[in-house]
Design a protein around this motif. Structure first.
Motif, PDB file in Angstrom:
ATOM      1  N   UNK A   3       0.732  -1.210  -0.042  1.00 41.07           N
ATOM      2  CA  UNK A   3       0.038  -0.037  -0.081  1.00 41.07           C
ATOM      3  C   UNK A   3       0.849   1.300   0.032  1.00 41.07           C
ATOM      4  N   UNK A   4       1.977   1.398   0.743  1.00 43.44           N
ATOM      5  CA  UNK A   4       2.791   2.259   0.880  1.00 43.44           C
ATOM      6  C   UNK A   4       3.649   2.421  -0.565  1.00 43.44           C
ATOM      7  N   UNK A   5       3.800   1.345  -1.378  1.00 38.55           N
ATOM      8  CA  UNK A   5       4.613   1.617  -2.656  1.00 38.55           C
ATOM      9  C   UNK A   5       3.702   2.326  -3.810  1.00 38.55           C
ATOM     10  N   UNK A   6       2.152   1.506  -3.514  1.00 37.06           N
ATOM     11  CA  UNK A   6       1.098   2.226  -4.550  1.00 37.06           C
ATOM     12  C   UNK A   6       1.065   3.716  -4.140  1.00 37.06           C
ATOM     13  N   UNK A   7       0.743   4.052  -2.939  1.00 40.35           N
ATOM     14  CA  UNK A   7       0.699   5.377  -2.513  1.00 40.35           C
ATOM     15  C   UNK A   7       1.663   6.518  -3.242  1.00 40.35           C
ATOM     16  N   UNK A   8       3.156   6.041  -2.846  1.00 40.27           N
ATOM     17  CA  UNK A   8       4.110   6.680  -3.646  1.00 40.27           C
ATOM     18  C   UNK A   8       4.448   6.377  -5.041  1.00 40.27           C
ATOM     19  N   UNK A   9       3.897   5.530  -5.706  1.00 40.91           N
ATOM     20  CA  UNK A   9       3.933   5.424  -7.091  1.00 40.91           C
ATOM     21  C   UNK A   9       5.678   4.647  -7.174  1.00 40.91           C
ATOM     22  N   UNK A  10       5.913   3.670  -6.410  1.00 41.23           N
ATOM     23  CA  UNK A  10       7.272   3.047  -6.342  1.00 41.23           C
ATOM     24  C   UNK A  10       6.826   1.586  -6.380  1.00 41.23           C
ATOM     25  N   UNK A  11       8.153   0.758  -6.300  1.00 39.97           N
ATOM     26  CA  UNK A  11       8.056  -0.674  -6.353  1.00 39.97           C
ATOM     27  C   UNK A  11       8.325  -0.991  -4.651  1.00 39.97           C
ATOM     28  N   UNK A  12       7.826  -2.325  -4.350  1.00 41.79           N
ATOM     29  CA  UNK A  12       8.103  -2.718  -2.824  1.00 41.79           C
ATOM     30  C   UNK A  12       9.470  -2.688  -2.809  1.00 41.79           C
ATOM     31  N   UNK A  13      10.346  -3.177  -3.454  1.00 40.63           N
ATOM     32  CA  UNK A  13      11.837  -2.849  -3.515  1.00 40.63           C
ATOM     33  C   UNK A  13      12.339  -1.728  -2.915  1.00 40.63           C
ATOM     34  N   UNK A  14      11.792  -0.624  -3.512  1.00 42.78           N
ATOM     35  CA  UNK A  14      12.028   0.797  -3.169  1.00 42.78           C
ATOM     36  C   UNK A  14      11.772   1.438  -1.939  1.00 42.78           C
ATOM     37  N   UNK A  15      10.463   0.672  -1.470  1.00 42.98           N
ATOM     38  CA  UNK A  15      10.090   0.831  -0.109  1.00 42.98           C
ATOM     39  C   UNK A  15      11.098   0.373   0.840  1.00 42.98           C
ATOM     40  N   UNK A  16      11.393  -0.905   0.479  1.00 37.15           N
ATOM     41  CA  UNK A  16      12.435  -1.832   1.586  1.00 37.15           C
ATOM     42  C   UNK A  16      13.823  -1.049   1.736  1.00 37.15           C
ATOM     43  N   UNK A  17      14.305  -0.531   0.634  1.00 32.61           N
ATOM     44  CA  UNK A  17      15.475   0.220   0.696  1.00 32.61           C
ATOM     45  C   UNK A  17      15.442   1.555   1.345  1.00 32.61           C
ATOM     46  N   UNK A  18      14.223   2.292   1.406  1.00 30.97           N
ATOM     47  CA  UNK A  18      14.279   3.420   2.227  1.00 30.97           C
ATOM     48  C   UNK A  18      13.904   3.010   3.466  1.00 30.97           C
ATOM     49  N   UNK A  19      13.415   1.949   3.892  1.00 29.31           N
ATOM     50  CA  UNK A  19      13.380   1.524   5.341  1.00 29.31           C
ATOM     51  C   UNK A  19      14.750   1.203   5.771  1.00 29.31           C
TER      52      UNK A  19
END
Length: 72
Positions: A3-19
């Motif tokens: 849901x966070x990836x969809x809200x930001x318009x990025x991939x799950x991989x990008x969210x994991x890297x940001x975390x």
């Protein structure tokens, strides 16, 4: 995370890297379960700046990091 990836318009991989780089705060109650990410954290200036960067990894370079390729 999806849901966070969809809200930001990025991939799950990008969210994991940001975390992983502590740009996006997230919490795991128990290791191995999905991250809990606050919707308000997605709007922070740090997260928005990391998402806006193109062509470079979203990690923060520090003085102790050596470049993989030199400028020579």
């Amino acid at each position: 995370m999806t849901e966070a990836a969809a809200a930001l318009g990025v991939t799950n991989h990008r969210i994991r890297r940001l975390i992983k780089t502590n740009v996006l705060s997230a919490e795991q109650v128990v290791p191995g379960v999905p991250y809990q990410i606050r919707a308000s954290d997605l709007d922070s200036a740090t997260v928005q700046a990391a998402i806006a960067r193109k062509g470079r990894p979203c990690r923060i370079a520090d003085t102790e990091t050596l470049p993989m390729f030199t400028d020579t």
